[in-house]
Design an enzyme around this catalytic site. Sequence first.
Site, PDB file in Angstrom:
ATOM      1  N   LYS A   1      47.248  39.908 -12.358  1.00  0.00           N
ATOM      2  CA  LYS A   1      47.541  40.785 -11.742  1.00  0.00           C
ATOM      3  C   LYS A   1      47.358  41.550 -10.688  1.00  0.00           C
ATOM      4  O   LYS A   1      47.525  43.086 -10.161  1.00  0.00           O
ATOM      5  CB  LYS A   1      45.715  41.168 -12.284  1.00  0.00           C
ATOM      6  CG  LYS A   1      45.459  41.017 -14.138  1.00  0.00           C
ATOM      7  CD  LYS A   1      44.319  41.219 -13.784  1.00  0.00           C
ATOM      8  CE  LYS A   1      43.500  39.896 -15.636  1.00  0.00           C
ATOM      9  NZ  LYS A   1      41.981  39.658 -15.436  1.00  0.00           N
ATOM     10  N   GLY A   2      47.088  40.866  -9.427  1.00  0.00           N
ATOM     11  CA  GLY A   2      47.002  41.140  -8.015  1.00  0.00           C
ATOM     12  C   GLY A   2      47.853  42.164  -7.371  1.00  0.00           C
ATOM     13  O   GLY A   2      47.386  42.834  -6.636  1.00  0.00           O
TER      14      GLY A   2
ATOM     15  N   ASP B   1      50.708  40.115  -4.372  1.00  0.00           N
ATOM     16  CA  ASP B   1      49.325  40.446  -3.525  1.00  0.00           C
ATOM     17  C   ASP B   1      49.955  39.011  -2.109  1.00  0.00           C
ATOM     18  O   ASP B   1      49.390  39.436  -1.035  1.00  0.00           O
ATOM     19  CB  ASP B   1      48.501  40.682  -4.715  1.00  0.00           C
ATOM     20  CG  ASP B   1      47.610  39.321  -4.741  1.00  0.00           C
ATOM     21  OD1 ASP B   1      48.725  38.895  -4.894  1.00  0.00           O
ATOM     22  OD2 ASP B   1      47.271  39.050  -5.467  1.00  0.00           O
TER      23      ASP B   1
ATOM     24  N   ASP C   1      50.908  31.989  -1.472  1.00  0.00           N
ATOM     25  CA  ASP C   1      49.771  31.219  -1.440  1.00  0.00           C
ATOM     26  C   ASP C   1      51.066  29.815  -1.201  1.00  0.00           C
ATOM     27  O   ASP C   1      51.426  29.314   0.201  1.00  0.00           O
ATOM     28  CB  ASP C   1      48.748  30.634  -1.945  1.00  0.00           C
ATOM     29  CG  ASP C   1      47.728  31.386  -1.065  1.00  0.00           C
ATOM     30  OD1 ASP C   1      47.648  31.080  -0.180  1.00  0.00           O
ATOM     31  OD2 ASP C   1      46.986  31.356  -2.037  1.00  0.00           O
TER      32      ASP C   1
HETATM   33  C1  PRP Z   1      47.554  34.300  -7.100  1.00  0.00           C
HETATM   34  C2  PRP Z   1      48.706  35.464  -6.078  1.00  0.00           C
HETATM   35  C3  PRP Z   1      50.165  34.981  -6.900  1.00  0.00           C
HETATM   36  C4  PRP Z   1      49.802  33.679  -6.969  1.00  0.00           C
HETATM   37  C5  PRP Z   1      49.902  32.981  -5.123  1.00  0.00           C
HETATM   38  O1  PRP Z   1      47.846  34.989  -8.612  1.00  0.00           O
HETATM   39  O2  PRP Z   1      49.092  36.872  -7.190  1.00  0.00           O
HETATM   40  O3  PRP Z   1      50.872  34.592  -8.471  1.00  0.00           O
HETATM   41  O4  PRP Z   1      48.022  33.691  -6.572  1.00  0.00           O
HETATM   42  O5  PRP Z   1      49.835  31.917  -5.316  1.00  0.00           O
HETATM   43  P1  PRP Z   1      50.697  30.585  -4.800  1.00  0.00           P
HETATM   44  O6  PRP Z   1      51.378  30.670  -3.973  1.00  0.00           O
HETATM   45  O7  PRP Z   1      49.970  29.252  -4.653  1.00  0.00           O
HETATM   46  O8  PRP Z   1      51.752  30.158  -6.494  1.00  0.00           O
HETATM   47  P2  PRP Z   1      46.504  34.820  -9.128  1.00  0.00           P
HETATM   48  O9  PRP Z   1      46.814  33.051  -9.887  1.00  0.00           O
HETATM   49  O10 PRP Z   1      44.796  34.631  -8.196  1.00  0.00           O
HETATM   50  O11 PRP Z   1      46.401  35.791 -10.260  1.00  0.00           O
HETATM   51  P3  PRP Z   1      45.937  37.609 -10.556  1.00  0.00           P
HETATM   52  O12 PRP Z   1      47.264  37.869  -9.461  1.00  0.00           O
HETATM   53  O13 PRP Z   1      45.633  37.559 -11.846  1.00  0.00           O
HETATM   54  O14 PRP Z   1      44.987  37.230  -9.044  1.00  0.00           O
END
Ligand code: PRP
Length: 182
Positions: free
Chosen positions: A46-47, A103, A106
């Site tokens: 969703k981010g 968004d 990581d």
């Molecule tokens: C976050 C972000 C990415 C992912 C990145 O999503 O939106 O999709 O983590 O992390 P990575 O590089 O370690 O794979 P999240 O799982 O927090 O879900 P959200 O977008 O619903 O908050």
Amino acid sequence: MSLPFPPQIERVLYTEEQIDERITQVAAEITARYRDRNLKLIGVLKGSVFFLTALARRLEIPVKIDYLAISSFSASKTVPGVVRIAKDLDEPIEGEDVLVVEDIVDTGLTLRYLLQTLAGRGPNSLGICTLLDRTSRRLVHVPVEFRCFEIGDHFVVGCGLDYKQLYRNLRYLAVMKLESKG
Ligand code: PRP
């Protein structure tokens, strides 16, 4: 009207004005790169929703928009998880110039999986645009072409980023007091 400053927030990392200015710059780069092409923005739920919307409104070219959602399963909080698509795109991407909009990047594991999966669907090109890039946590290389901000190892909320599903709607980016939760 500004939102009340939540007590769990330590400090503002970037103000609404700084974020708007940087998104405008990145949008200009994307406009220049994708002029006369078939750009489709793919938001990762969703981010990315807030950033994608702000970015798309500043692009000076026509774009299509689609969304997908991913799930990540992990045996423990310290072991990277297995990623899969929980909600797929509504339309094919064959022959299109695709920009995956995030968004935050990581570890890179989410995007590595997405790029591998989407590449198999025959897009003309496949790129990445992210609001935040936290390279200190990277486990696998992913080619981030457009980024607004590189950030340190902070737990950040706002502009789509959450803490327990809260604070996505903050107009600024802020560091949480619970830094270890990141
Ligand atoms: C976050 C972000 C990415 C992912 C990145 O999503 O939106 O999709 O983590 O992390 P990575 O590089 O370690 O794979 P999240 O799982 O927090 O879900 P959200 O977008 O619903 O908050």
